[in-house]
Design a protein around this motif. Structure first.
Motif, PDB file in Angstrom:
ATOM      1  N   LYS A 158       0.897  -1.165   0.000  1.00  0.00           N
ATOM      2  CA  LYS A 158       0.000   0.000   0.000  1.00  0.00           C
ATOM      3  C   LYS A 158       0.927   1.204   0.000  1.00  0.00           C
ATOM      4  O   LYS A 158       1.889   1.268   0.781  1.00  0.00           O
ATOM      5  CB  LYS A 158      -0.852  -0.025   1.270  1.00  0.00           C
ATOM      6  CG  LYS A 158      -1.814   1.101   1.415  1.00  0.00           C
ATOM      7  CD  LYS A 158      -3.062   0.942   0.581  1.00  0.00           C
ATOM      8  CE  LYS A 158      -4.073  -0.009   1.144  1.00  0.00           C
ATOM      9  NZ  LYS A 158      -5.149  -0.347   0.197  1.00  0.00           N
ATOM     10  N   PHE A 159       0.678   2.162  -0.886  1.00  0.00           N
ATOM     11  CA  PHE A 159       1.471   3.394  -0.950  1.00  0.00           C
ATOM     12  C   PHE A 159       0.554   4.532  -0.494  1.00  0.00           C
ATOM     13  O   PHE A 159      -0.442   4.818  -1.150  1.00  0.00           O
ATOM     14  CB  PHE A 159       1.954   3.653  -2.382  1.00  0.00           C
ATOM     15  CG  PHE A 159       2.683   2.481  -3.003  1.00  0.00           C
ATOM     16  CD1 PHE A 159       3.871   2.007  -2.457  1.00  0.00           C
ATOM     17  CD2 PHE A 159       2.179   1.833  -4.122  1.00  0.00           C
ATOM     18  CE1 PHE A 159       4.544   0.914  -3.028  1.00  0.00           C
ATOM     19  CE2 PHE A 159       2.830   0.747  -4.698  1.00  0.00           C
ATOM     20  CZ  PHE A 159       4.019   0.290  -4.143  1.00  0.00           C
ATOM     21  N   THR A 160       0.880   5.137   0.634  1.00  0.00           N
ATOM     22  CA  THR A 160       0.026   6.204   1.161  1.00  0.00           C
ATOM     23  C   THR A 160       0.665   7.545   0.816  1.00  0.00           C
ATOM     24  O   THR A 160       1.770   7.852   1.289  1.00  0.00           O
ATOM     25  CB  THR A 160      -0.137   6.054   2.690  1.00  0.00           C
ATOM     26  OG1 THR A 160      -0.589   4.724   2.959  1.00  0.00           O
ATOM     27  CG2 THR A 160      -1.145   7.060   3.230  1.00  0.00           C
ATOM     28  N   PHE A 161      -0.008   8.315  -0.023  1.00  0.00           N
ATOM     29  CA  PHE A 161       0.492   9.623  -0.449  1.00  0.00           C
ATOM     30  C   PHE A 161      -0.039  10.675   0.521  1.00  0.00           C
ATOM     31  O   PHE A 161      -1.243  10.908   0.566  1.00  0.00           O
ATOM     32  CB  PHE A 161       0.032   9.928  -1.884  1.00  0.00           C
ATOM     33  CG  PHE A 161       0.908   9.281  -2.928  1.00  0.00           C
ATOM     34  CD1 PHE A 161       1.024   7.901  -3.016  1.00  0.00           C
ATOM     35  CD2 PHE A 161       1.647  10.063  -3.814  1.00  0.00           C
ATOM     36  CE1 PHE A 161       1.857   7.305  -3.968  1.00  0.00           C
ATOM     37  CE2 PHE A 161       2.478   9.483  -4.768  1.00  0.00           C
ATOM     38  CZ  PHE A 161       2.581   8.100  -4.851  1.00  0.00           C
ATOM     39  N   VAL A 162       0.853  11.265   1.300  1.00  0.00           N
ATOM     40  CA  VAL A 162       0.438  12.239   2.302  1.00  0.00           C
ATOM     41  C   VAL A 162       0.821  13.636   1.827  1.00  0.00           C
ATOM     42  O   VAL A 162       2.007  13.985   1.748  1.00  0.00           O
ATOM     43  CB  VAL A 162       1.093  11.952   3.671  1.00  0.00           C
ATOM     44  CG1 VAL A 162       0.551  12.897   4.735  1.00  0.00           C
ATOM     45  CG2 VAL A 162       0.882  10.496   4.089  1.00  0.00           C
ATOM     46  N   GLN A 163      -0.187  14.426   1.490  1.00  0.00           N
ATOM     47  CA  GLN A 163       0.043  15.822   1.103  1.00  0.00           C
ATOM     48  C   GLN A 163      -0.564  16.760   2.157  1.00  0.00           C
ATOM     49  O   GLN A 163      -0.177  17.918   2.245  1.00  0.00           O
ATOM     50  CB  GLN A 163      -0.590  16.111  -0.267  1.00  0.00           C
ATOM     51  CG  GLN A 163       0.142  15.433  -1.422  1.00  0.00           C
ATOM     52  CD  GLN A 163      -0.507  15.746  -2.766  1.00  0.00           C
ATOM     53  OE1 GLN A 163      -1.304  14.963  -3.273  1.00  0.00           O
ATOM     54  NE2 GLN A 163      -0.178  16.891  -3.342  1.00  0.00           N
ATOM     55  N   ASN A 164      -1.519  16.236   2.927  1.00  0.00           N
ATOM     56  CA  ASN A 164      -2.170  17.034   3.967  1.00  0.00           C
ATOM     57  C   ASN A 164      -1.126  17.471   5.012  1.00  0.00           C
ATOM     58  O   ASN A 164      -0.502  16.626   5.662  1.00  0.00           O
ATOM     59  CB  ASN A 164      -3.255  16.156   4.610  1.00  0.00           C
ATOM     60  CG  ASN A 164      -3.959  16.848   5.752  1.00  0.00           C
ATOM     61  OD1 ASN A 164      -3.320  17.236   6.726  1.00  0.00           O
ATOM     62  ND2 ASN A 164      -5.248  16.992   5.619  1.00  0.00           N
ATOM     63  N   PRO A 165      -0.906  18.794   5.163  1.00  0.00           N
ATOM     64  CA  PRO A 165       0.190  19.257   6.036  1.00  0.00           C
ATOM     65  C   PRO A 165       0.035  18.842   7.490  1.00  0.00           C
ATOM     66  O   PRO A 165       1.036  18.579   8.161  1.00  0.00           O
ATOM     67  CB  PRO A 165       0.136  20.791   5.912  1.00  0.00           C
ATOM     68  CG  PRO A 165      -0.712  21.075   4.725  1.00  0.00           C
ATOM     69  CD  PRO A 165      -1.620  19.904   4.524  1.00  0.00           C
TER      70      PRO A 165
END
Ligand SMILES: Cc1cc2nc3c(=O)[nH]c(=O)nc-3n(C[C@H](O)[C@H](O)[C@H](O)COP(=O)(O)O)c2cc1C
Length: 199
Positions: A47-54
């Motif tokens: 699973k690749f979790t893309f975190v952009q939420n600061p």
């Protein structure tokens, strides 16, 4: 730039330019690139979790040891996780794969102790890190592979149950003042003749 020149140019970013925005198309491309990572028997246990939420990124940064500052500065953090609940992953295999692949996986599963099976699954996820690091520089982005994170705390913050975080990769534009830039700190590797054998 050819692939050798790109690999010579890439370096581990230790400081990022927090103001330079990554175009969203590049982030979407990176998602597709990671999805296309090869793996043994095409098992894809990740699973690749893309975190952009600061805010979420800051929470993860706070449990990332010496990597906190770079995670806060970088615009994107990708968390790489491996299937950890083998009963849940069995359902993934049965729902998403062909019968031939299901049979193949079941054979490997029945002939390996659970601990060995989990190590084998985790190795596949590391292939995606190589793909991600190489793809980033090819897309004009800098990156940092990070095993220096508290994976159990990542798991709790990300509310994961069936998967377990293994490591993360920060992505962004390296800061001009980063002393790890390739122009300041040249690549350091063992000699070719000590690591390559030609027969
Ligand atoms: C699996 C892996 C984990 C790493 N973990 C960290 C880390 O937690 N923090 C960090 O600053 N660098 C980390 N690195 C970066 C390595 O130290 C770096 O790749 C190595 O020294 C070679 O330098 P270069 O990437 O600049 O060529 C990691 C690299 C890899 C491949």
């Amino acid at each position: 730039m050819n692939i050798l020149q790109l690999i010579q140019k890439r370096y581990t970013a230790k400081k990022y330019n927090a103001d330079k925005v990554i175009p969203q198309e590049k982030i979407e491309e990176l998602k597709e690139i990671l999805r296309l990572t090869p793996s043994s028997i095409n098992i894809q246990p990740w699973k690749f979790t893309f975190v952009q939420n600061p805010e979420i990124k800051a929470k993860l940064a706070s449990v990332s040891m010496h990597n906190a500052e770079k995670i806060n500065q970088a615009q994107l953090l990708i968390v790489f996780s491996v299937a950890d609940d083998l009963d849940a992953f069995q359902k993934v295999v049965e729902n998403e794969f062909s019968q031939a692949r299901i049979d193949w996986y079941n054979k490997i599963k029945s002939s390996s102790p659970e601990a060995d099976l989990k190590i084998w699954l985790a190795k596949q996820v590391y292939i995606a890190l190589g793909v991600g690091l190489t793809a980033s520089i090819a897309m004009g982005l800098d990156s940092t592979a990070m095993e220096g994170i508290e994976t159990d705390k990542y798991k709790a913050i990300l509310n994961m149950s069936a998967y377990k975080p293994l490591f993360a990769m920060a992505v962004g534009y390296g800061a001009d003042e980063d002393s790890n830039r390739i122009e300041v700190t040249p690549k350091s590797r063992r000699l070719l003749e000590n690591v390559i054998e030609t027969i």
